[in-house]
Motif scaffolding. Structure first.
Motif, PDB file in Angstrom:
ATOM      1  N   UNK A  71       0.840  -1.200   0.000  1.00  0.00           N
ATOM      2  CA  UNK A  71       0.000   0.000   0.000  1.00  0.00           C
ATOM      3  C   UNK A  71       0.872   1.245   0.000  1.00  0.00           C
ATOM      4  N   UNK A  72       0.385   2.283  -0.646  1.00  0.00           N
ATOM      5  CA  UNK A  72       1.085   3.570  -0.694  1.00  0.00           C
ATOM      6  C   UNK A  72       0.132   4.648  -0.173  1.00  0.00           C
ATOM      7  N   UNK A  73       0.572   5.373   0.871  1.00  0.00           N
ATOM      8  CA  UNK A  73      -0.280   6.380   1.512  1.00  0.00           C
ATOM      9  C   UNK A  73       0.440   7.716   1.532  1.00  0.00           C
ATOM     10  N   UNK A  74      -0.268   8.777   1.148  1.00  0.00           N
ATOM     11  CA  UNK A  74       0.258  10.137   1.244  1.00  0.00           C
ATOM     12  C   UNK A  74      -0.298  10.802   2.500  1.00  0.00           C
ATOM     13  N   UNK A  75       0.590  11.401   3.278  1.00  0.00           N
ATOM     14  CA  UNK A  75       0.214  12.162   4.468  1.00  0.00           C
ATOM     15  C   UNK A  75       0.591  13.624   4.239  1.00  0.00           C
ATOM     16  N   UNK A  76      -0.352  14.520   4.512  1.00  0.00           N
ATOM     17  CA  UNK A  76      -0.059  15.941   4.359  1.00  0.00           C
ATOM     18  C   UNK A  76      -0.680  16.720   5.510  1.00  0.00           C
ATOM     19  N   UNK A 117      -0.259  11.917  -9.484  1.00  0.00           N
ATOM     20  CA  UNK A 117       0.713  11.373 -10.438  1.00  0.00           C
ATOM     21  C   UNK A 117       1.481  10.189  -9.871  1.00  0.00           C
ATOM     22  N   UNK A 118       1.463  10.058  -8.548  1.00  0.00           N
ATOM     23  CA  UNK A 118       2.207   8.969  -7.894  1.00  0.00           C
ATOM     24  C   UNK A 118       1.317   7.802  -7.503  1.00  0.00           C
ATOM     25  N   UNK A 119       0.044   7.867  -7.849  1.00  0.00           N
ATOM     26  CA  UNK A 119      -0.876   6.737  -7.746  1.00  0.00           C
ATOM     27  C   UNK A 119      -0.910   6.139  -6.330  1.00  0.00           C
ATOM     28  N   UNK A 120      -1.194   6.993  -5.374  1.00  0.00           N
ATOM     29  CA  UNK A 120      -1.306   6.509  -3.996  1.00  0.00           C
ATOM     30  C   UNK A 120      -2.663   5.838  -3.794  1.00  0.00           C
ATOM     31  N   UNK A 121      -2.729   5.000  -2.755  1.00  0.00           N
ATOM     32  CA  UNK A 121      -3.970   4.299  -2.433  1.00  0.00           C
ATOM     33  C   UNK A 121      -4.855   5.089  -1.473  1.00  0.00           C
ATOM     34  N   UNK A 122      -4.245   6.004  -0.726  1.00  0.00           N
ATOM     35  CA  UNK A 122      -4.993   6.708   0.314  1.00  0.00           C
ATOM     36  C   UNK A 122      -4.283   8.016   0.643  1.00  0.00           C
ATOM     37  N   UNK A 123      -5.052   9.013   1.077  1.00  0.00           N
ATOM     38  CA  UNK A 123      -4.513  10.281   1.563  1.00  0.00           C
ATOM     39  C   UNK A 123      -5.003  10.489   2.992  1.00  0.00           C
ATOM     40  N   UNK A 124      -4.114  10.947   3.863  1.00  0.00           N
ATOM     41  CA  UNK A 124      -4.468  11.281   5.244  1.00  0.00           C
ATOM     42  C   UNK A 124      -3.993  12.703   5.519  1.00  0.00           C
ATOM     43  N   UNK A 138      -3.323   1.008   9.078  1.00  0.00           N
ATOM     44  CA  UNK A 138      -2.600  -0.226   8.836  1.00  0.00           C
ATOM     45  C   UNK A 138      -1.979  -0.156   7.448  1.00  0.00           C
ATOM     46  N   UNK A 139      -0.676   0.016   7.380  1.00  0.00           N
ATOM     47  CA  UNK A 139       0.016   0.108   6.091  1.00  0.00           C
ATOM     48  C   UNK A 139       0.066  -1.253   5.401  1.00  0.00           C
ATOM     49  N   UNK A 140       0.283  -2.288   6.197  1.00  0.00           N
ATOM     50  CA  UNK A 140       0.295  -3.668   5.718  1.00  0.00           C
ATOM     51  C   UNK A 140      -0.141  -4.557   6.871  1.00  0.00           C
ATOM     52  N   UNK A 141      -0.150  -5.847   6.675  1.00  0.00           N
ATOM     53  CA  UNK A 141      -0.550  -6.743   7.761  1.00  0.00           C
ATOM     54  C   UNK A 141       0.467  -6.754   8.899  1.00  0.00           C
ATOM     55  N   UNK A 148       5.201  17.279   1.761  1.00  0.00           N
ATOM     56  CA  UNK A 148       4.335  16.229   2.295  1.00  0.00           C
ATOM     57  C   UNK A 148       5.129  14.933   2.325  1.00  0.00           C
ATOM     58  N   UNK A 149       4.482  13.824   2.686  1.00  0.00           N
ATOM     59  CA  UNK A 149       5.217  12.576   2.918  1.00  0.00           C
ATOM     60  C   UNK A 149       4.457  11.401   2.317  1.00  0.00           C
ATOM     61  N   UNK A 150       5.198  10.460   1.759  1.00  0.00           N
ATOM     62  CA  UNK A 150       4.611   9.215   1.261  1.00  0.00           C
ATOM     63  C   UNK A 150       5.219   8.033   2.010  1.00  0.00           C
ATOM     64  N   UNK A 151       4.354   7.142   2.462  1.00  0.00           N
ATOM     65  CA  UNK A 151       4.778   5.886   3.082  1.00  0.00           C
ATOM     66  C   UNK A 151       4.299   4.744   2.197  1.00  0.00           C
ATOM     67  N   UNK A 152       5.197   3.847   1.883  1.00  0.00           N
ATOM     68  CA  UNK A 152       4.843   2.689   1.054  1.00  0.00           C
ATOM     69  C   UNK A 152       5.300   1.426   1.765  1.00  0.00           C
ATOM     70  N   UNK A 153       4.435   0.411   1.797  1.00  0.00           N
ATOM     71  CA  UNK A 153       4.797  -0.794   2.521  1.00  0.00           C
ATOM     72  C   UNK A 153       4.186  -2.055   1.951  1.00  0.00           C
ATOM     73  N   UNK A 154       4.888  -3.178   2.199  1.00  0.00           N
ATOM     74  CA  UNK A 154       4.411  -4.499   1.805  1.00  0.00           C
ATOM     75  C   UNK A 154       4.958  -5.488   2.817  1.00  0.00           C
TER      76      UNK A 154
END
Length: 237
Positions: free
Chosen positions: A1-6, A25-32, A113-116, A192-198
Motif C-alpha cells: 500500500x502507498x499512503x500520502x500524508x499531508x 501522479x504517484x498513484x497513492x492508495x490513500x490520503x491522510x 494499517x500500512x500492511x498486515x 508532504x510525505x509518502x509511506x509505502x509498505x508491503x
C-alpha cells in the motif's frame, strides 16, 4: 500500500492543489490529512473545501482548534497574540458555521494499517496536546516520551513544526511531514510525505513540490490579509 500524508496547509489552496496533483501522479492508495487546514493564509474557505472533497481521514490541528474557539493567553508569545487574534477573526469571517462545526468535530489522532505487519500512528502534534512541540533535534528519550506512546505502532507521523525529517529510534520510524502551505525550513516548496509498505518492509519519504508562490503573495495583497508581511517573509522567493 502507498499512503500520502499531508498537513499544515494554512489556507494556501494554491500549494495544496499542487500537492494533490503530485499525489495523483504517484498513484497513492490513500490520503491522510494531519490538521491546520485554514488559519493563516489567503484562501481558508477554498483550502477547507479541497480537503473535504477528498472524503478521507482528517485530524485536527492546533490552528483548527484556534479557528473554532480562539487563541487563549499563553498559547502564543505575548508580542504576537494581538495580531494572531486578528488573523483568527479574519479567517472565521471567511467560513460558514457548518465549516466551523466540521473543524470542531475532527478527531485528534488516527491509526492506519500500512500492511498486515506495519501500523502507523498519525496526529498533528503529540497524543496529549495539539500544541506541544517535538523538535527534529530532540533526544531519543524525549521523542519517545512525547510522541511514541502507542507502543503497537511501527511508524509515527506528525505535523505542527513545519520542518520535515525522518529518523529511526529503536527500530521504529518517526517522521514529520513538513508543511504544505507554510514551510519553515527556508525552502518555499510545499512538503508532504509518502509511506509505502508491503509485509514487514516499508519506506518513508519526504516529497517537495514547487508551485506558483508569486500567485500566493499576490493573493495576500488582493485579500488584504492582516499579517501578510509575516507570510511574505516565510514564502518570499
Amino acid at each position: 500500500m502507498k499512503i500520502a500524508f499531508l498537513s499544515d496547509i494554512h489556507g494556501n489552496a494554491t500549494a495544496l492543489e499542487a500537492v494533490l496533483e503530485d499525489i495523483q501522479s504517484k498513484h497513492v492508495d490513500k490520503i491522510v490529512v494531519l490538521g491546520d487546514l485554514c488559519y493563516r493564509g489567503s484562501e481558508p474557505k477554498r483550502s477547507l473545501e479541497l480537503v473535504r472533497s477528498l472524503d478521507t481521514t482528517v485530524v485536527k490541528g492546533n490552528a483548527d482548534e484556534w479557528v473554532v474557539r480562539g487563541i487563549r493567553d499563553g498559547e502564543v508569545p505575548d508580542q504576537a497574540i494581538d495580531m494572531m487574534r486578528v488573523e483568527q477573526q479574519w479567517t472565521v469571517d471567511k467560513l460558514s458555521q457548518e465549516d466551523i462545526d466540521y473543524l470542531q468535530s475532527l478527531p485528534t489522532e488516527t491509526s492506519v494499517q500500512l500492511s498486515d505487519q506495519v501500523k502507523i500512528h498519525a496526529l498533528h502534534a503529540t497524543p496529549n496536546s495539539l500544541f506541544d512541540i517535538v523538535k527534529p533535534t530532540d533526544e531519543n528519550e524525549v521523542v519517545k516520551e512525547k510522541l511514541m506512546r502507542d507502543s503497537s505502532a511501527d511508524i509515527y507521523l506528525y505535523g505542527h513544526i513545519h520542518h520535515p525529517y525522518v529518523r529511526y529510534i529503536n527500530g521504529k520510524c518517526v517522521a514529520n511531514l513538513g508543511s504544505v502551505g507554510l514551510p519553515f525550513d527556508g525552502i518555499n516548496h510545499a512538503s508532504y510525505l509518502i509511506v509505502e509498505g508491503d509485509g514487514a518492509d516499508y519506506s518513508v519519504g519526504i516529497q517537495r513540490v514547487k508551485y506558483d508562490v508569486g500567485k500566493v503573495l499576490k493573493q495576500l495583497d488582493e485579500v488584504e490579509y492582516p499579517n501578510k508581511e509575516f507570510l511574505y517573509g516565510v514564502l518570499g522567493e
